[in-house]
Design a protein around this motif. Structure first.
Motif, PDB file in Angstrom:
ATOM      1  N   ASN A  42     -51.210   7.137 102.997  1.00 15.02           N
ATOM      2  CA  ASN A  42     -52.315   6.705 102.145  1.00 15.02           C
ATOM      3  C   ASN A  42     -52.923   5.449 102.760  1.00 15.02           C
ATOM      4  O   ASN A  42     -52.277   4.408 102.823  1.00 15.02           O
ATOM      5  CB  ASN A  42     -51.818   6.429 100.726  1.00 15.02           C
ATOM      6  N   GLN A  43     -54.165   5.555 103.220  1.00 18.94           N
ATOM      7  CA  GLN A  43     -54.786   4.423 103.906  1.00 18.94           C
ATOM      8  C   GLN A  43     -55.096   3.267 102.969  1.00 18.94           C
ATOM      9  O   GLN A  43     -55.401   2.173 103.429  1.00 18.94           O
ATOM     10  CB  GLN A  43     -56.055   4.887 104.608  1.00 18.94           C
ATOM     11  N   GLU A  44     -55.061   3.483 101.671  1.00 21.38           N
ATOM     12  CA  GLU A  44     -55.338   2.419 100.711  1.00 21.38           C
ATOM     13  C   GLU A  44     -54.061   1.736 100.225  1.00 21.38           C
ATOM     14  O   GLU A  44     -54.132   0.849  99.378  1.00 21.38           O
ATOM     15  CB  GLU A  44     -56.105   2.983  99.519  1.00 21.38           C
ATOM     16  N   SER A  45     -52.915   2.140 100.747  1.00 21.42           N
ATOM     17  CA  SER A  45     -51.652   1.544 100.300  1.00 21.42           C
ATOM     18  C   SER A  45     -51.488   0.132 100.855  1.00 21.42           C
ATOM     19  O   SER A  45     -52.118  -0.250 101.843  1.00 21.42           O
ATOM     20  CB  SER A  45     -50.479   2.418 100.734  1.00 21.42           C
ATOM     21  N   GLU A  46     -50.635  -0.637 100.209  1.00 18.15           N
ATOM     22  CA  GLU A  46     -50.411  -2.021 100.619  1.00 18.15           C
ATOM     23  C   GLU A  46     -49.757  -2.104 101.987  1.00 18.15           C
ATOM     24  O   GLU A  46     -50.081  -2.986 102.773  1.00 18.15           O
ATOM     25  CB  GLU A  46     -49.556  -2.742  99.575  1.00 18.15           C
ATOM     26  N   ILE A  47     -48.847  -1.200 102.278  1.00 18.45           N
ATOM     27  CA  ILE A  47     -48.172  -1.240 103.581  1.00 18.45           C
ATOM     28  C   ILE A  47     -49.168  -0.948 104.707  1.00 18.45           C
ATOM     29  O   ILE A  47     -49.107  -1.557 105.777  1.00 18.45           O
ATOM     30  CB  ILE A  47     -46.964  -0.262 103.635  1.00 18.45           C
ATOM     31  N   ARG A  49     -52.415  -1.575 104.608  1.00 17.40           N
ATOM     32  CA  ARG A  49     -53.253  -2.781 104.735  1.00 17.40           C
ATOM     33  C   ARG A  49     -52.516  -3.886 105.469  1.00 17.40           C
ATOM     34  O   ARG A  49     -53.097  -4.605 106.274  1.00 17.40           O
ATOM     35  CB  ARG A  49     -53.685  -3.261 103.357  1.00 17.40           C
ATOM     36  N   TRP A  50     -51.212  -4.024 105.191  1.00 12.72           N
ATOM     37  CA  TRP A  50     -50.416  -5.051 105.867  1.00 12.72           C
ATOM     38  C   TRP A  50     -50.336  -4.750 107.367  1.00 12.72           C
ATOM     39  O   TRP A  50     -50.481  -5.652 108.199  1.00 12.72           O
ATOM     40  CB  TRP A  50     -49.017  -5.118 105.256  1.00 12.72           C
TER      41      TRP A  50
END
Length: 119
Positions: A42-47, A49-50
């Motif tokens: 999922n490209q919108e997940s926090e990992i 983004r991190w």
């Protein structure tokens, strides 16, 4: 000298082909796993983004190091010239960020080559 001869013998004949096939299998196996796993990310997940933030930070740190503390031929160019060329390339990039990446890179490259030719 024996180690050099042993290494030379191991890479002659079938040893070289076996090393090449092993390197190809290792490279493409990792790529295949990446393609397989990319469908479930999922490209919108926090990992994610991190990971993107860490990647951009590493690229920024490497670029800064290349400008401030270069090695080799780039080290012969004075620091103020490197910073000036970088500022001009960033100026081209900021003028229209959506369509200026290639012109900014081209500006920096041509200015650096021009400095080398003039010098």
């Amino acid at each position: 000298m024996d180690a050099l001869n042993q290494m030379s013998n191991s890479f002659s004949g079938w040893g070289l082909w076996i090393a090449l096939v092993g390197a190809c299998l290792g490279t493409y196996f990792c790529r295949a796993i990446g393609v397989f796993l990319s469908q479930s990310i999922n490209q919108e997940s926090e990992i994610f983004r991190w990971l993107a933030a860490v990647t951009y930070a590493m690229v920024a740190a490497l670029t800064t190091r290349l400008i401030v503390m270069p090695l080799g031929l780039m080290a012969t160019v004075p620091l103020w010239v490197r910073i000036l060329i970088c500022a001009l390339a960033i100026g081209v990039m900021v003028s229209n960020p959506a369509k200026r990446l290639v012109p900014a890179l081209l500006t920096g490259t041509l200015l650096m080559v021009g400095y080398g030719v003039i010098r």
